[in-house]
Design a protein around this motif. Sequence first.
Motif, mmCIF file in Angstrom:
data_model
loop_
_atom_site.group_PDB
_atom_site.id
_atom_site.type_symbol
_atom_site.label_atom_id
_atom_site.label_comp_id
_atom_site.label_asym_id
_atom_site.label_seq_id
_atom_site.Cartn_x
_atom_site.Cartn_y
_atom_site.Cartn_z
ATOM 1 N N ASP A 7 0.817 -1.212 0.000
ATOM 2 C CA ASP A 7 0.000 0.000 0.000
ATOM 3 C C ASP A 7 0.854 1.268 0.000
ATOM 4 O O ASP A 7 2.078 1.230 0.148
ATOM 5 C CB ASP A 7 -0.918 0.018 1.225
ATOM 6 N N ASP A 8 0.148 2.398 -0.169
ATOM 7 C CA ASP A 8 0.681 3.747 0.080
ATOM 8 C C ASP A 8 1.768 4.179 -0.887
ATOM 9 O O ASP A 8 2.713 4.896 -0.514
ATOM 10 C CB ASP A 8 1.214 3.864 1.509
ATOM 11 N N LEU A 9 1.654 3.780 -2.157
ATOM 12 C CA LEU A 9 2.653 4.216 -3.133
ATOM 13 C C LEU A 9 2.504 5.714 -3.408
ATOM 14 O O LEU A 9 1.495 6.161 -3.954
ATOM 15 C CB LEU A 9 2.499 3.429 -4.434
ATOM 16 N N ARG A 10 3.514 6.477 -3.026
ATOM 17 C CA ARG A 10 3.594 7.909 -3.327
ATOM 18 C C ARG A 10 4.974 8.256 -3.881
ATOM 19 O O ARG A 10 5.087 9.012 -4.835
ATOM 20 C CB ARG A 10 3.312 8.735 -2.068
ATOM 21 N N GLU A 11 6.007 7.704 -3.233
ATOM 22 C CA GLU A 11 7.391 7.953 -3.637
ATOM 23 C C GLU A 11 7.975 6.658 -4.197
ATOM 24 O O GLU A 11 8.357 5.761 -3.445
ATOM 25 C CB GLU A 11 8.206 8.432 -2.445
ATOM 26 N N PRO A 12 8.043 6.542 -5.512
ATOM 27 C CA PRO A 12 8.519 5.280 -6.108
ATOM 28 C C PRO A 12 9.873 4.814 -5.590
ATOM 29 O O PRO A 12 10.108 3.604 -5.454
ATOM 30 C CB PRO A 12 8.569 5.605 -7.602
ATOM 31 N N ALA A 13 10.760 5.740 -5.249
ATOM 32 C CA ALA A 13 12.085 5.330 -4.791
ATOM 33 C C ALA A 13 11.991 4.559 -3.476
ATOM 34 O O ALA A 13 12.723 3.571 -3.264
ATOM 35 C CB ALA A 13 12.977 6.563 -4.619
ATOM 36 N N LYS A 14 11.118 4.988 -2.586
ATOM 37 C CA LYS A 14 10.954 4.300 -1.305
ATOM 38 C C LYS A 14 10.441 2.877 -1.520
ATOM 39 O O LYS A 14 10.946 1.920 -0.919
ATOM 40 C CB LYS A 14 9.998 5.082 -0.418
ATOM 41 N N HIS A 15 9.430 2.726 -2.391
ATOM 42 C CA HIS A 15 8.893 1.392 -2.662
ATOM 43 C C HIS A 15 9.902 0.525 -3.405
ATOM 44 O O HIS A 15 9.993 -0.678 -3.150
ATOM 45 C CB HIS A 15 7.591 1.514 -3.471
ATOM 46 N N GLU A 16 10.655 1.132 -4.307
ATOM 47 C CA GLU A 16 11.654 0.360 -5.046
ATOM 48 C C GLU A 16 12.702 -0.207 -4.107
ATOM 49 O O GLU A 16 13.091 -1.384 -4.216
ATOM 50 C CB GLU A 16 12.307 1.240 -6.104
ATOM 51 N N GLY A 17 13.157 0.592 -3.163
ATOM 52 C CA GLY A 17 14.152 0.113 -2.222
ATOM 53 C C GLY A 17 13.648 -1.052 -1.387
ATOM 54 O O GLY A 17 14.395 -2.004 -1.105
ATOM 55 N N PHE A 18 12.380 -0.995 -1.008
ATOM 56 C CA PHE A 18 11.802 -2.071 -0.210
ATOM 57 C C PHE A 18 11.512 -3.304 -1.057
ATOM 58 O O PHE A 18 11.736 -4.439 -0.620
ATOM 59 C CB PHE A 18 10.518 -1.579 0.453
ATOM 60 N N LEU A 19 11.025 -3.098 -2.272
ATOM 61 C CA LEU A 19 10.540 -4.212 -3.085
ATOM 62 C C LEU A 19 11.626 -4.934 -3.875
ATOM 63 O O LEU A 19 11.426 -6.094 -4.269
ATOM 64 C CB LEU A 19 9.478 -3.706 -4.066
ATOM 65 N N ARG A 20 12.752 -4.275 -4.139
ATOM 66 C CA ARG A 20 13.724 -4.868 -5.054
ATOM 67 C C ARG A 20 14.129 -6.286 -4.648
ATOM 68 O O ARG A 20 14.134 -7.201 -5.486
ATOM 69 C CB ARG A 20 14.943 -3.947 -5.178
ATOM 70 N N PRO A 21 14.466 -6.570 -3.379
ATOM 71 C CA PRO A 21 14.807 -7.963 -3.037
ATOM 72 C C PRO A 21 13.634 -8.921 -3.242
ATOM 73 O O PRO A 21 13.843 -10.079 -3.654
ATOM 74 C CB PRO A 21 15.192 -7.876 -1.550
ATOM 75 N N ILE A 22 12.431 -8.456 -2.989
ATOM 76 C CA ILE A 22 11.244 -9.296 -3.181
ATOM 77 C C ILE A 22 11.040 -9.587 -4.658
ATOM 78 O O ILE A 22 10.768 -10.734 -5.053
ATOM 79 C CB ILE A 22 10.006 -8.601 -2.585
ATOM 80 N N HIS A 23 11.213 -8.560 -5.499
ATOM 81 C CA HIS A 23 11.080 -8.764 -6.940
ATOM 82 C C HIS A 23 12.103 -9.776 -7.449
ATOM 83 O O HIS A 23 11.783 -10.645 -8.279
ATOM 84 C CB HIS A 23 11.250 -7.422 -7.661
ATOM 85 N N GLN A 24 13.320 -9.640 -6.977
ATOM 86 C CA GLN A 24 14.367 -10.547 -7.441
ATOM 87 C C GLN A 24 14.062 -11.990 -7.058
ATOM 88 O O GLN A 24 14.274 -12.914 -7.847
ATOM 89 C CB GLN A 24 15.719 -10.125 -6.862
ATOM 90 N N ARG A 25 13.514 -12.178 -5.862
ATOM 91 C CA ARG A 25 13.165 -13.550 -5.446
ATOM 92 C C ARG A 25 12.005 -14.091 -6.273
ATOM 93 O O ARG A 25 12.017 -15.266 -6.682
ATOM 94 C CB ARG A 25 12.790 -13.560 -3.957
ATOM 95 N N LEU A 26 11.007 -13.271 -6.526
ATOM 96 C CA LEU A 26 9.865 -13.721 -7.325
ATOM 97 C C LEU A 26 10.290 -14.077 -8.747
ATOM 98 O O LEU A 26 9.771 -15.036 -9.340
ATOM 99 C CB LEU A 26 8.793 -12.647 -7.346
ATOM 100 N N LYS A 27 11.226 -13.340 -9.304
ATOM 101 C CA LYS A 27 11.690 -13.622 -10.663
ATOM 102 C C LYS A 27 12.355 -14.992 -10.750
ATOM 103 O O LYS A 27 12.335 -15.643 -11.805
ATOM 104 C CB LYS A 27 12.674 -12.543 -11.122
ATOM 105 N N GLN A 28 12.932 -15.444 -9.655
ATOM 106 C CA GLN A 28 13.560 -16.758 -9.656
ATOM 107 C C GLN A 28 12.539 -17.883 -9.731
ATOM 108 O O GLN A 28 12.878 -19.009 -10.077
ATOM 109 C CB GLN A 28 14.402 -16.914 -8.387
#
Length: 624
Positions: A67-88
């Motif tokens: 939730d609460d997407l306003r600043e993409p950089a903040k969400h990117e920093g949090f989500l990047r490890p999760i995205h990388q795991r999901l891509k695997q």
Amino acid sequence: MSLKYLAFGLLIVVSLISLAPAADGNRLAYLDAPCDPYYPGLGTARLITPQWIGQQGVQAVIVLSIDDLREPAKHEGFLRPIHQRLKQIDGRAPVSLMANRVDPKHPQLQKWLAEGASLEAHTFDHPCPLLQGGDLAVAKRTFDRSVDLMRTIADNRPVAYRMPCCDSMSSVSPRFFTEIFGRTTPAGNFLALDSSVFMAYTSDDPALPRKLVLDADGGEKFRKYVPADRIMANLIENYPYPYVVDHLCWEIPTLMPSDWDAQHRNGVCSPRTVADLKAAVDATVVKQGIFALCFHPHGWIRSDQIIEVIDHAVSKYGKKIKFLTFRDVHDRLRKNFLGGHPLRAANGRDNGVRVLDLDRDGYMDVVIGNPQARQTRRWLPGSGTWQCGDFPGPIANPDAPYRNQAGNARFGVLGGNGYASVLLLEGLRLYHFDGTTWQENKQRPSLDPNAPPHYAFARRRTVRLLDVDGDGICEGILNIDSPNFQFSWVTRWRPDQQRFDLLKGLRLPAGTTLVDERGYDAGLRFVDVDEDGRLDVVFSNAERYSVHRFTSMEEGWSRCVFSGKRGAEDRRELPSFVRADGTNNGAWFKDRDLWVQNEDTGGKLPGHVFRRHLTEIVDGDQEP
């Protein structure tokens, strides 16, 4: 108008295979009842993942939604490890980002979309609660701006919404669904899916191993997360499946706890939270359901803890679990469950699609009746396939000149086998599902052509099929009340004669009506307030209110608990269920309580919601 012809409308000969009472004559009542986002529970027919996933071997789905997407950089920093795991797992990163005001041209948005994410609506201003301050227009405006903004993002197709603060307060309301979600934005946009209602697994479900729903001390594993320091009505239990709200909205219930609920109970980033989320994954696989996780980039849970839950799901269940976005879920429901027909037509209106258990086997089926298609889709659990056939008539016309229609079909249980029956109001034809096809009654009555001009519209809301006396078979209730035209009666199924008989002395209580002269909901609710297995009448509109208890099929709702006019300073005055303009006022009955949430309760009453126990409603009633 001749009452004789109307009486024939439900004096219909019905052929039955079995005359034994069905277990629940009101199991289909949700289809024609006023909007209630909290109707599903343990006894509701299931919509399991194999019915809609369209992929062999997949038993459960996980939706990771932040939730609460306003600043993409903040969400990117949090989500990047999760995205990388999901891509695997399968080469993509299916995460749904619920957005507020965000720059639609920010380059990060396109990167997320290319990776398999979806960008969804979360209001523009994030008000908590949305409905507050006595101004519905303000609430609709921030919803509309969010929906329209998401549509301006290149290559984005938003379908979903989540209510701000729905995990920490009672911010979800029937009024929201009918007067905001069910409308279109000024630009003509609309959504098709919501994920604001929370769902908790409990020990009441016998299908779930005790270790998955109980802590070591015997306490409830998931119910403990419902905030105890506030009023929290936004909850259903033991139903981890998609369901339909008000004919227009797919509801994907979100797991209790969110990361906010978890830190509120356990503290931030607690290992106990992760352990319980793993148990929720296990329970969802057992139930063949959907696990929608609500989390935030605010320090309540860490990225590596989300990954730990992902790893648990993948290592234990492999390809039995599929990670999807809300958009993926919506698209697969439409394609594989609804046969390509959306709940909402191109103009956002009712597309004549109804989700119900036709044959009482515990699994949801589908019927479709619109200008483009008339189809019955029955799930065959033994083979895991769909049996497709015809449907006998129109259910709704999205191109009708009036928006506030209730549809052409009324569903109920008229046979002892518990199978569905449907009364089509155009031509007043009755059909019964026999397990394969719809069989029409031999007698086909017609309405009196001398009916008042407004009646063709109003009658769409004047007929209900409800099991009033709790015998497992529906009665037919017909009612309308206007300055120039009044009638009210109840017809009862006679198993020995295999027909409905008009009960001449049984009418709705004086001063109550299903619809007003415009054909709008007049504020009548059928509720078993005294818990005797029979439906009582609770009525409340902008002018008056009353409670009448059901006594017998001979005397009907003869016991008036109380009644009054609005503003009479009666301590038992009920809040209005509908407003003077005919709109839904946000009332529902759940867990022996009457609840109301709207812009007048939000920010004003404790927990932003009005609450009254049913015992208070019947308090003081005396035996005659």
